[in-house]
Motif scaffolding. Structure first.
Motif, short mmCIF file in Angstrom:
data_model
loop_
_atom_site.label_atom_id
_atom_site.label_comp_id
_atom_site.label_asym_id
_atom_site.label_seq_id
_atom_site.Cartn_x
_atom_site.Cartn_y
_atom_site.Cartn_z
N UNK A 1 0.84 -1.20 0.00
CA UNK A 1 0.00 0.00 0.00
C UNK A 1 0.88 1.26 0.00
N UNK A 2 1.88 1.26 0.89
CA UNK A 2 2.78 2.41 0.94
C UNK A 2 3.56 2.53 -0.36
N UNK A 3 4.00 1.36 -0.91
CA UNK A 3 4.75 1.38 -2.16
C UNK A 3 3.92 1.97 -3.29
N UNK B 1 1.49 4.08 -3.02
CA UNK B 1 1.44 5.52 -2.79
C UNK B 1 2.73 6.18 -3.22
N UNK C 1 0.42 3.71 9.39
CA UNK C 1 -0.33 4.68 8.60
C UNK C 1 -0.39 6.03 9.29
N UNK D 1 2.79 7.71 8.09
CA UNK D 1 2.66 8.15 6.69
C UNK D 1 1.41 8.99 6.49
N UNK E 1 0.76 11.52 3.65
CA UNK E 1 0.94 10.97 2.30
C UNK E 1 1.73 11.90 1.39
N UNK F 1 5.62 9.43 3.33
CA UNK F 1 5.53 8.09 2.76
C UNK F 1 6.86 7.37 2.93
N UNK G 1 7.38 3.95 5.02
CA UNK G 1 7.92 2.75 4.38
C UNK G 1 9.13 2.24 5.16
#
Lengths: 221, 508
Positions: free
Chosen positions: A199-201, A203, B152, B155, B158, B163, B167
């Motif tokens: 999901x993060x990737x 994004x 989340x 992040x 966004x 992000x 990650x």
């Protein structure tokens, strides 16, 4: 089913792991990982048969759902939006494949020979557990190798999945019984981790236009 | 040890916030979406009262179990549960205004805001689960749960940087914790022949008994893997790469949560596992002393060169959590007592400091670089006072709480004769004081920078009550504990004895 089957499966899963780590096409990587997971399930089933431990069948089923179906599905869905080939890793294909094969053969041999340092019990020193344990530690090492040498976010996820599978195999080989809730907990955890990373990737792909983790260097060290 | 009391209170602590999180998400889709803040708060306050009730039972000298032996709450668990459930309320209180402001600025959407509160609740549930589970493998599962619940939140904006931070956070912490799992599995399998017939899990309460029974090489290898894993979760050097990014890119109340609570999990897990092995193997004590000394020094040196306030505080956390590790790694009464005392103080102080930075960002429209700030003391006297209390407390100056816990730790390390580590701890304390006080001076008393002058006249003013309520309360607590450290004594003594009693199960 003989113990020889388990040793064969251990070798098969090692080859599938190398394929998952080394193949450059992302879709094929995901398929290779799927193959790796199928062998993982086969190992659990044959182990359950040899040790006459029916509780392991539930583990095999959970493993099948999470690792053969859900994880590859999520990865395949994600790679559809990406270019087909991963970002060039730090080491070239030929050299990497040769290196990793040599390293893994040496690792497997060393782990098997010096297993008494790692294996706590007498039972762990007997075949086929001995080969299985050596294989498990080798997959763990392969996971670290993949995490260290690959730049692509998808490959990083595969590396992490290999790392975890290595530990799960150690768990299988060394601890004969485990509560069902525990193993389901561990396996769903892996799914959640991979889901979040993908999901993060995705994004990151939308914002950076790339899944190259080396480019993730906006923040200073 | 007295017979444990069966109670469903720990289950409420775990399940109520998790169910609450689900409800908050459901509310988010309905026309009651503005009820999310108030429902979150109500759930957390109920949680806190349940935690107090549970703690009262435990501190009266009992242990509480649920689900057979699966959930186990002793003094140490109760201490952290109280800390978590109390801090989360303060963090949520500040979040209400802070996130509303971000919403008005258009930085976050309404849906994302619902997720924010749901994740805070989810985090509270998983955190309570982590510190009350008795299964060693489940400890790993619950720890991963806390990482996933907060990923989340890290992040949250966004943006590129957040992000990236999210990650890195998930990847590095999960890899670290996987190492810990390998360690746990090795210890578990070595312990297996010594467990009761038909046992399905290694209980944390049994580690003391098996610590002396399993082979030395496996014990040390397992402990090494676990230390690496827990140190990653705690953000110790050299496993700290995720920490400054995650702490600085998350919304400020979440930074307080990460720095005050998340990294405590690493320390908790260390106290439950590695500390129990420390009295048997002296090499573990030295290994952790080296690891934490390196973390202290490198952390504070990196903090000194930061211009970003939040990154500076994050590096200071790298250095401060190392004090906790050092104390817990000693495995002595004084060491564990000092480590836990500093854990409590660090949570309060870092919560205070990060939320103060949140207040500064709220008032200045998101400025957080020290070079861009200046002269805020006149306009924001309450925030300035609180920040200075935090700076002096983390620097270890009397009469603040940080002084008390750091001195306990210096004595504990000295008592074991590890004088080089004691010198490094004292030196780090002085550097921390210099770092934080100089930052406080530059932010609040130096002549205002251009960026501050550019803010329209009258725009810069003290933050609203809901924003400073939490930090004033924390600042008062820092002073209170500094002046009357004995008010925490019964709780900390109970928690320390809880750790030691597990160890002593093996030595009798």
């Amino acid at each position: 089913m003989t113990e020889q089957t388990l040793v064969t499966l251990t070798l098969a899963i090692l080859i599938a792991s190398i394929a998952a780590a080394e193949i450059r096409n992302l879709k094929n990587t995901a398929l290779a990982y799927m193959l790796h997971s199928i062998f993982l399930c086969a190992i659990i089933i044959s182990y359950a048969y040899i040790k006459d431990n029916p509780s392991l069948y539930l583990w095999a089923i959970t493993c099948f759902i999470t690792k053969v179906v859900v994880l590859p599905y999520m990865i395949l869905r994600f790679v559809r939006i990406l270019p087909p080939v991963e970002h060039r890793p730090i080491i070239g294909f030929g050299i990497s494949l040769t290196l990793v094969s040599i390293i893994l053969v040496v690792f497997f041999y060393l782990f098997k020979k010096y297993l008494f340092l790692l294996a706590p019990t007498e039972a762990a020193m007997q075949e086929p557990v001995r080969s299985l344990l050596a294989g498990a530690f080798t997959i763990f090492a392969l996971g670290i190798w993949t995490l260290l040498t690959r730049r692509d976010a998808v490959k990083t996820v595969i590396g992490l999945a290999l790392l975890e599978n290595g530990v799960h195999l150690v768990l299988l080989a060394l601890t004969p019984t485990l509560r069902e809730t525990t193993m389901i907990g561990i396996l769903t955890n892996v799914v959640a981790v991979v889901f979040l990373l993908l999901f993060l990737s995705s994004n990151i792909y939308q914002v950076f236009g790339s899944t190259d983790t080396v480019k993730l260097s906006e923040l200073k060290r | 040890m007295a017979e444990p009391i069966q109670s469903f209170l720990p289950l409420i602590l775990i399940l109520l916030p998790i169910l609450g999180a689900i409800f908050t998400v459901l509310f988010g889709f309905s026309k009651f979406k503005n009820a999310r803040e108030i429902t979150t708060l109500i759930i957390l306050v109920v949680e806190f009262f349940v935690a107090i009730r549970l703690a009262a039972i435990v501190f009266a000298g009992n242990t509480v179990t649920a689900l057979g032996q699966g959930i186990f709450v002793d003094g140490l668990s109760a201490l952290i549960i109280l800390l978590v459930d109390g801090m989360v309320i303060l963090i949520t209180l500040q979040s209400i205004r802070y996130m509303k402001h971000e919403r008005e600025l258009g930085l976050v959407t309404d849906g994302r805001l619902t997720l924010y509160y749901a994740l805070i609740l989810l985090f509270t549930g998983t955190m309570n689960w982590t510190v009350s589970t008795n299964h060693m493998v489940m400890l790993y599962v619950a720890m991963e749960g806390t990482t996933l619940a907060t990923a989340l939140l890290v992040a949250f904006y966004r943006k590129r940087a957040s992000l990236e931070a999210g990650y890195k956070y998930v990847l590095l912490v999960v890899v670290g914790i996987t190492f810990a799992l390998l360690g746990i599995v090795l210890i578990f399998s070595a312990a297996y022949p010594h467990l009761k017939v038909g046992a399905h899990a290694l209980l944390l309460t049994e580690i003391g008994r098996i610590a002396q029974l399993i082979p030395k090489n496996i014990a040390l290898l397992g402990v090494a893997f676990m230390t690496v894993g827990f140190a990653t979760k705690a953000g110790l050097v050299p496993f700290h790469a995720w920490l400054p990014d995650a702490h600085s890119e998350a919304p400020s109340p979440i930074s307080a949560l990460l720095s005050g609570l998340i990294i405590n999990i690493g320390a908790y897990a260390l106290a439950r596992t590695v500390t129990i092995f420390a009295p048997t193997y002296n090499s573990i004590v030295i290994f952790i002393a080296i690891l934490s000394s390196a973390s202290m020094l490198i952390g504070i040196f990196l903090a000194l060169v930061q211009d970003d306030l939040k990154r500076m505080l994050a590096y200071s956390s790298v250095s401060q959590i190392a004090y906790v590790f050092e104390g817990l790694g000693l495995g002595t009464y004084l060491g564990i007592y000092g480590g836990l005392f500093h854990l409590v103080n660090h949570t309060l102080i870092k919560g205070l400091l990060f939320m103060s930075v949140g207040a500064i960002m709220y008032a200045t429209g998101g400025l957080r670089k020290i070079s861009q700030l200046g002269g805020l003391a006149k306009k924001m006297p309450i925030t300035a006072f609180c920040f200075v209390v935090g700076a002096l407390a983390i620097g270890g100056l009397p009469p603040f709480n940080g002084f008390m816990s750091k001195f306990t730790l210096f004595f504990a390390v000295g008592e074991q004769g590890i004088y080089w580590a004691m010198v490094i701890s004292i030196l780090t304390g002085l550097l921390t004081l210099a770092c934080l006080v100089s930052a406080a001076y530059r932010v609040f008393w130096r002549a205002p920078s251009k960026a501050i002058n550019d803010l329209e006249n009258g725009e810069l003013k003290e933050v609203p009550f809901l924003m400073y309520f939490s930090i004033v309360l924390l600042a008062l607590l820092c002073i209170l504990i500094g002046v009357y450290p004995q008010i925490l004594y019964p709780i900390l003594d109970n928690a320390t004895r809880a750790v030691l009693s597990i160890w002593s199960l093996g030595s009798v």
